[in-house]
Design a protein around this motif. Structure first.
Motif, PDB file in Angstrom:
ATOM      1  N   LYS A 142      18.693   1.625  20.177  1.00 28.36           N
ATOM      2  CA  LYS A 142      19.932   1.482  19.435  1.00 28.36           C
ATOM      3  C   LYS A 142      20.362   0.020  19.509  1.00 28.36           C
ATOM      4  N   THR A 200      20.263   2.808  14.716  1.00 31.67           N
ATOM      5  CA  THR A 200      19.503   3.621  15.670  1.00 31.67           C
ATOM      6  C   THR A 200      18.155   3.966  15.060  1.00 31.67           C
ATOM      7  N   ASN A 243      25.730  -0.979  13.193  1.00 33.56           N
ATOM      8  CA  ASN A 243      25.085  -0.210  14.252  1.00 33.56           C
ATOM      9  C   ASN A 243      23.827   0.437  13.691  1.00 33.56           C
TER      10      ASN A 243
END
Length: 689
Positions: free
Chosen positions: A343, A313, A311
């Motif tokens: 994101k 961002t 992940n």
């Protein structure tokens, strides 16, 4: 992507008892080995690619505190800074661009690539090195094993496990540019057979504040008759780094998790190359993976499955001023403000196997799937699509006619097979192919072959060919309402065909050298091309490039307490349709390091890095960027006193004026190029419990 599985101790890599590839892990531990080239542990000189391996001991000898400092020592790889927030660019063999998607970075074999830009994000913010056990580098193509973006080169960062961290270590660091930090390392092996390691590292710095004399706003001031540019003024290079790594597992399974958190990250020369001393970004990258190995499923067959999650961002912490207050004749009294964010999440599943019961063959194969989702794209700004003022900063995230990027996704399926065939005592042929299907731009097929000849007991010769591809980024495919360049959903992948010949020679037990020659052809190059309309450029597949060069490296154990390491790299690349030089990368580089044990426990290491002049692109009338030389000194101890050790490094000791090339535009936003750090000092203290 393929996980690099170790060959079991005593296993025969090719099924031939007297093979010189039949090397146990115990023996491999005494020599330099690499797994990135073919997917299994292989002696470095027998690897099926042009490779380098940098160990944790090498990193300590350099006095390095960041990944960039380590990679600059690799022949054929130059590290410089992008106009995109001064993010790091890893320039292999002269292949460079603003976002630098040509270099694939893996962390433990898993790509650290964002689909948004095809790079490590434009808010990479560096990577500290205390968690790194070793770094393996391919100079050249790697798509036959690693798929998309293993194009100009591949960097695999292997982090420490419980085998590498025994007990506990605490350390602290301080130095120039108001730099302060510390780290903790801890590792243990439980009675159940589970090994656990944890590493935490934090650093904050105000960054170097070298001066830019004129910027993009200076040009507008001359057009509008204003004086609002902040140049001359310092670059904005502050960053707070937090890195954490957890590793646990047994012989059959492994679980890893990592966090790279970047806060208070400056915009370098400014997002639009107009100085912005207050703009700050943050970026958080979280990854986790779990793998399980089945050894000897049947005779000679090992299988591994792995699932991973990543992940990313990237968000502004405050208003980002593309141009300063008073820009465009006073139309923007608070500044021309644009605050983009996004994101991204990725899921991968890989299944790979190694089968070694064929006579004189070892077969690697694998299948996998990858899913990426660009979500929560955001933007606030104070200008309209026609660049007229809004009157204030407005959130346009939900307005598709104004937000900078739509939310998109990508799905990739792949299958590969590779055969390692030792068809004679001193000959091995490695050949493989990988097929990839992408949901947004289609299919690619990438073959490779490597003929490896143990010419004598001390000389190895290689002939190599590989095809690789670079997937168009989501930005290149879909960017909308962007004042710089529009996306193009009809893009094809870039491709590169590379031919190499290499020789390594162990002259004596103390002297080793290697030399390689390469030639490559790039097709379907993706370039932001001028178009009519409000937005001046659109990404298009445009033309070909060709490049050639050579790399030389040597290691010499001159005395029992003195080792000398050196390398030289040459590259020449040009556009095929006009013969013009590509530019913005050095044609020549020389690196040297001495490691001297002054007295037992005390080491003095000196390294010298010369980067030759960097020519401009054909349209740029500026003269070449001057060559420069940096000298670094590191004094360090090992076993100084009851677990206490010290290190003191001076980088760019003679304060040479180091500049990275600023990109061309008309007019040139920053004609004086990008200033890099001058002389700086860093000191470390660590205690091993």
């Amino acid at each position: 992507m393929l996980f690099c599985t170790l060959v079991p101790a005593g296993a025969n890599a090719t099924g031939q008892e007297d093979s010189f590839w039949d090397t146990s892990l115990e023996e491999l531990g005494q020599i330099r080995v690499v797994s990135i080239a073919s997917g299994t542990e292989t002696p470095l000189d027998k690897a099926a690619a042009i490779t380098s391996v940098i160990s944790a001991e090498d990193i300590a000898a350099m006095g390095a505190t960041d990944l960039d400092q380590v990679l600059e020592t690799v022949p054929g790889l130059h590290v410089n800074r992008s106009d995109q927030g001064f993010s790091s660019k890893y320039v292999f063999r002269g292949m460079t661009s603003s976002f630098n998607p040509q270099a694939l970075v893996l962390i433990n074999g898993i790509p650290a690539t964002t689909m948004m830009f095809g790079n490590r994000t434009t808010a990479w913010g560096g990577m500290p090195i205390k968690a790194i056990e070793r770094i393996e580098v391919i100079r050249g193509p790697g798509s036959a094993l690693y798929g998309a973006d293993a194009y100009a080169g591949v960097i695999n960062i292997i982090t420490k496990s419980s085998k590498d961290v025994q007990g506990a270590i605490v350390g602290a660091r301080t130095g120039s540019f108001d730099t302060h930090g510390g780290w903790v390392e801890s590792g243990t092996n439980l009675d159940s057979g589970v090994g656990i390691s944890f590493i935490l590292e934090y650093q904050e710095t105000n960054g170097w504040r070298e001066t830019i004399e004129r910027d993009a706003q200076t040009n507008f001031d001359e057009s509008f008759g204003t004086a609002v540019s902040l140049a001359p003024g310092p670059v904005n290079t502050s960053v707070d780094q937090l890195d954490a790594r957890l590793d646990m597992g047994t012989d059959n399974w492994q679980f890893r998790a990592g966090l790279q958190d970047r806060r208070n990250m400056g915009t370098g020369p400014g997002v639009a190359q107009a100085l912005d001393p207050n703009g700050r970004f943050s970026s958080r990258r979280f990854n986790t993976d779990y793998s399980y190995r089945w050894q000897d499923v049947t005779d000679g067959l090992d299988v591994e499955a792995r699932v991973s999650y990543f992940n990313i961002t990237q968000e502004p912490e405050n208003d980002i001023a593309l141009y300063p207050p008073g820009a465009f004749g006073g139309a923007f009294p608070e500044g021309f403000i644009g605050n983009p964010g996004y994101k991204e999440r990725q899921v991968r599943f890989d299944l790979s196997s190694i089968y070694s019961s064929f006579n004189d063959h070892r077969v690697l194969s694998g299948v996998g799937a990858f899913w990426a989702d660009l979500y929560d794209v955001s933007e606030s700004k104070n200008f309209n699509p026609d660049f007229s003022p809004k009157g204030g900063v407005e959130d346009v995230s939900s307005d598709p006619s104004q937000v900078w990027m739509p939310e998109e996704h990508r799905v990739n399926y792949y299958i590969f097979v590779q055969d390692e065939w030792q068809f004679a005592q001193n000959w091995q042929l490695v050949s493989g192919v990988r097929y990839d299907h992408f949901s947004d731009f289609g299919n690619t097929v990438n073959p490779r072959t490597a003929l490896i000849w143990a010419t004598t007991d001390t000389i190895t010769t290689k002939l190599l060919y590989g095809r690789a591809f670079r997937a168009p980024s989501l930005n290149e495919l879909y960017a909308a309402n962007n004042p710089v360049a529009l996306g193009n959903p009809d893009l094809d992948a870039e491709s590169i065909d590379t031919f190499e010949i290499a020789l390594s020679h162990q002259v004596t037990s103390d002297i080793l050298y290697g030399i390689n020659l390469f030639y490559y052809v790039i097709d379907d190059l993706i370039i932001a091309t001028p178009i009519p309309g409000r937005t001046s450029k659109e990404y298009q597949n445009s033309g070909k490039r060709r490049g050639r060069g050579a790399e030389f490296e040597t290691t010499y154990q001159a005395l029992e307490n003195l080792k000398i390491i050196a390398n030289y790299a040459y590259q020449y690349s040009k556009k095929s349709n006009g013969g013009e030089l590509v530019g913005e990368a050095p044609n020549h580089q020389i690196y040297g390091r001495t490691e001297w044990r002054v007295v037992p426990g005390w080491f003095l290491n000196t390294q010298v890095n010369w980067v030759g002049e960097q020519k401009r692109v054909a349209e740029d009338s500026r003269g070449p960027l001057s060559d420069y030389t940096t000298v670094d000194l590191t004094l360090r101890t090992e076993g100084l006193w009851r677990g206490l050790d010290l290190s003191l490094s001076v980088r760019n000791a003679f304060n040479d004026d180091v500049r990275d090339p600023s990109p061309y535009a008309d007019p040139i936003p920053i004609p004086g190029d990008f200033p890099m750090p001058g002389r700086n000092i860093i000191g470390e203290l660590q205690y091993h419990f």
